[in-house]
Design a protein around this motif. Structure first.
Motif, PDB file in Angstrom:
ATOM      1  N   ASP A  97       0.795  -1.229   0.000  1.00 40.45           N
ATOM      2  CA  ASP A  97       0.000   0.000   0.000  1.00 40.45           C
ATOM      3  C   ASP A  97       0.829   1.282   0.000  1.00 40.45           C
ATOM      4  N   LYS A  98       2.147   1.170   0.200  1.00 39.23           N
ATOM      5  CA  LYS A  98       3.003   2.357   0.251  1.00 39.23           C
ATOM      6  C   LYS A  98       4.382   2.056  -0.308  1.00 39.23           C
ATOM      7  N   ILE A  99       5.021   3.098  -0.804  1.00 43.25           N
ATOM      8  CA  ILE A  99       6.421   3.025  -1.182  1.00 43.25           C
ATOM      9  C   ILE A  99       7.158   3.886  -0.158  1.00 43.25           C
ATOM     10  N   LEU A 100       7.946   3.256   0.690  1.00 42.36           N
ATOM     11  CA  LEU A 100       8.671   3.953   1.751  1.00 42.36           C
ATOM     12  C   LEU A 100      10.105   4.181   1.303  1.00 42.36           C
ATOM     13  N   ILE A 101      10.523   5.436   1.332  1.00 41.94           N
ATOM     14  CA  ILE A 101      11.875   5.799   0.933  1.00 41.94           C
ATOM     15  C   ILE A 101      12.505   6.566   2.093  1.00 41.94           C
ATOM     16  N   THR A 102      13.716   6.185   2.462  1.00 39.62           N
ATOM     17  CA  THR A 102      14.446   6.952   3.475  1.00 39.62           C
ATOM     18  C   THR A 102      15.750   7.438   2.873  1.00 39.62           C
ATOM     19  N   VAL A 103      16.121   8.664   3.219  1.00 43.01           N
ATOM     20  CA  VAL A 103      17.400   9.242   2.820  1.00 43.01           C
ATOM     21  C   VAL A 103      18.037   9.749   4.110  1.00 43.01           C
ATOM     22  N   THR A 104      19.116   9.087   4.521  1.00 37.78           N
ATOM     23  CA  THR A 104      19.707   9.401   5.822  1.00 37.78           C
ATOM     24  C   THR A 104      21.163   9.808   5.701  1.00 37.78           C
ATOM     25  N   GLN A 105      21.569  10.661   6.630  1.00 37.51           N
ATOM     26  CA  GLN A 105      22.959  11.030   6.820  1.00 37.51           C
ATOM     27  C   GLN A 105      23.237  10.907   8.307  1.00 37.51           C
ATOM     28  N   ASN A 106      24.319  10.247   8.644  1.00 28.53           N
ATOM     29  CA  ASN A 106      24.696  10.028  10.045  1.00 28.53           C
ATOM     30  C   ASN A 106      23.595   9.304  10.823  1.00 28.53           C
ATOM     31  N   GLY A 107      22.843   8.419  10.156  1.00 24.75           N
ATOM     32  CA  GLY A 107      21.824   7.605  10.813  1.00 24.75           C
ATOM     33  C   GLY A 107      20.600   8.351  11.300  1.00 24.75           C
ATOM     34  N   ARG A 108      20.378   9.565  10.821  1.00 18.18           N
ATOM     35  CA  ARG A 108      19.269  10.403  11.283  1.00 18.18           C
ATOM     36  C   ARG A 108      18.039  10.253  10.406  1.00 18.18           C
ATOM     37  N   LEU A 109      16.866  10.360  11.026  1.00 14.41           N
ATOM     38  CA  LEU A 109      15.578  10.507  10.330  1.00 14.41           C
ATOM     39  C   LEU A 109      14.801  11.561  11.099  1.00 14.41           C
ATOM     40  N   ALA A 110      14.668  12.749  10.527  1.00 12.21           N
ATOM     41  CA  ALA A 110      14.070  13.860  11.267  1.00 12.21           C
ATOM     42  C   ALA A 110      12.861  14.493  10.593  1.00 12.21           C
ATOM     43  N   HIS A 111      12.597  14.137   9.349  1.00 12.62           N
ATOM     44  CA  HIS A 111      11.528  14.809   8.598  1.00 12.62           C
ATOM     45  C   HIS A 111      10.828  13.776   7.724  1.00 12.62           C
ATOM     46  N   TRP A 112       9.512  13.666   7.876  1.00 15.59           N
ATOM     47  CA  TRP A 112       8.716  12.693   7.123  1.00 15.59           C
ATOM     48  C   TRP A 112       7.669  13.422   6.297  1.00 15.59           C
ATOM     49  N   VAL A 113       7.569  13.036   5.030  1.00 11.79           N
ATOM     50  CA  VAL A 113       6.657  13.667   4.074  1.00 11.79           C
ATOM     51  C   VAL A 113       5.928  12.549   3.321  1.00 11.79           C
ATOM     52  N   HIS A 114       4.667  12.791   2.959  1.00 12.97           N
ATOM     53  CA  HIS A 114       3.987  11.818   2.108  1.00 12.97           C
ATOM     54  C   HIS A 114       3.365  12.513   0.899  1.00 12.97           C
ATOM     55  N   VAL A 115       3.259  11.742  -0.188  1.00 10.11           N
ATOM     56  CA  VAL A 115       2.667  12.237  -1.429  1.00 10.11           C
ATOM     57  C   VAL A 115       1.696  11.174  -1.938  1.00 10.11           C
ATOM     58  N   PRO A 116       0.387  11.436  -1.879  1.00 10.39           N
ATOM     59  CA  PRO A 116      -0.576  10.481  -2.442  1.00 10.39           C
ATOM     60  C   PRO A 116      -0.477  10.479  -3.968  1.00 10.39           C
ATOM     61  N   LEU A 117      -0.432   9.312  -4.563  1.00  9.29           N
ATOM     62  CA  LEU A 117      -0.395   9.208  -6.026  1.00  9.29           C
ATOM     63  C   LEU A 117      -1.781   9.002  -6.605  1.00  9.29           C
ATOM     64  N   ASP A 118      -2.707   8.498  -5.804  1.00 11.72           N
ATOM     65  CA  ASP A 118      -4.060   8.214  -6.255  1.00 11.72           C
ATOM     66  C   ASP A 118      -4.940   9.431  -5.988  1.00 11.72           C
ATOM     67  N   VAL A 119      -4.858  10.408  -6.874  1.00 17.23           N
ATOM     68  CA  VAL A 119      -5.620  11.642  -6.715  1.00 17.23           C
ATOM     69  C   VAL A 119      -6.755  11.628  -7.733  1.00 17.23           C
ATOM     70  N   SER A 120      -7.993  11.603  -7.228  1.00 15.50           N
ATOM     71  CA  SER A 120      -9.129  11.607  -8.146  1.00 15.50           C
ATOM     72  C   SER A 120      -9.426  13.033  -8.604  1.00 15.50           C
ATOM     73  N   ALA A 121     -10.159  13.159  -9.680  1.00 18.83           N
ATOM     74  CA  ALA A 121     -10.475  14.474 -10.244  1.00 18.83           C
ATOM     75  C   ALA A 121     -11.236  15.348  -9.255  1.00 18.83           C
ATOM     76  N   THR A 122     -12.074  14.752  -8.406  1.00 19.13           N
ATOM     77  CA  THR A 122     -12.835  15.554  -7.448  1.00 19.13           C
ATOM     78  C   THR A 122     -11.959  16.034  -6.298  1.00 19.13           C
ATOM     79  N   ASP A 123     -10.879  15.323  -6.020  1.00 23.43           N
ATOM     80  CA  ASP A 123      -9.972  15.738  -4.950  1.00 23.43           C
ATOM     81  C   ASP A 123      -8.973  16.764  -5.420  1.00 23.43           C
ATOM     82  N   ASN A 124      -8.847  16.953  -6.726  1.00 24.40           N
ATOM     83  CA  ASN A 124      -7.799  17.793  -7.266  1.00 24.40           C
ATOM     84  C   ASN A 124      -8.373  18.962  -8.066  1.00 24.40           C
TER      85      ASN A 124
END
Length: 158
Positions: free
Chosen positions: A40-67
């Motif tokens: 149900d999701k594609i999870l991508i992490t980009v880390t430097q020095n083992g840190r994860l400090a900022h999480w963002v999501h982008v829905p790909l399934d955008v219907s015409a009424t939602d957009n």
């Protein structure tokens, strides 16, 4: 409860989830990108020095009424111009879900997430899973060259 049956659908998926990882030195800092492909999701992490400090999501399934942008003829691309793979798709919106308290890194994260989501859709136009991007980047990663290198690293794992 006797006699009560619940209806549910079981979706078979490979286990463990498909995972890819790549590393590179960006501006002298070891950077690791990882993709985990869930059903149900594609999870991508980009880390430097083992840190994860900022999480963002982008829905790909955008219907015409939602957009609302999809139905505005004034915002559509000029049909005489060729499409640019360098620009993110206009209907994709990145939303910070955790972190993002450093303004220049928040803008970088949302731009990177939208560009990654565009790359996912370019690769497979029928993709409907949500893209979730977790980042832990140094402050000096907000330049144009660093963005290009980060994007290149993520494209290796998509």
């Amino acid at each position: 409860m006797a006699g009560a049956e619940s209806e549910y659908t079981v979706t078979l998926s490979p286990f463990p989830a498909s995972t890819r990882t790549a590393s590179a030195s960006i501006k002298g800092t070891e950077t690791t990108a990882t993709t985990v492909q869930f059903t149900d999701k594609i999870l991508i992490t980009v880390t430097q020095n083992g840190r994860l400090a900022h999480w963002v999501h982008v829905p790909l399934d955008v219907s015409a009424t939602d957009n609302p942008l999809s139905s505005n003829p004034y915002l559509d691309q000029d049909d005489d111009l060729p499409p640019s793979d360098l620009l993110p798709m206009h209907h994709l919106t990145a939303t910070t879900i955790l972190g993002g308290t450093i303004p220049e890194l928040e803008v970088l994260g949302q731009t990177l997430a939208t560009q990654i989501a565009s790359a996912v859709l370019t690769k497979n136009s029928s993709e409907k899973r949500m893209v979730v991007l977790g980042m832990g980047l140094e402050r000096n990663m907000s330049g144009r060259e660093e963005f290009s290198e980060l994007m290149g690293l993520v494209l290796e794992v998509l």
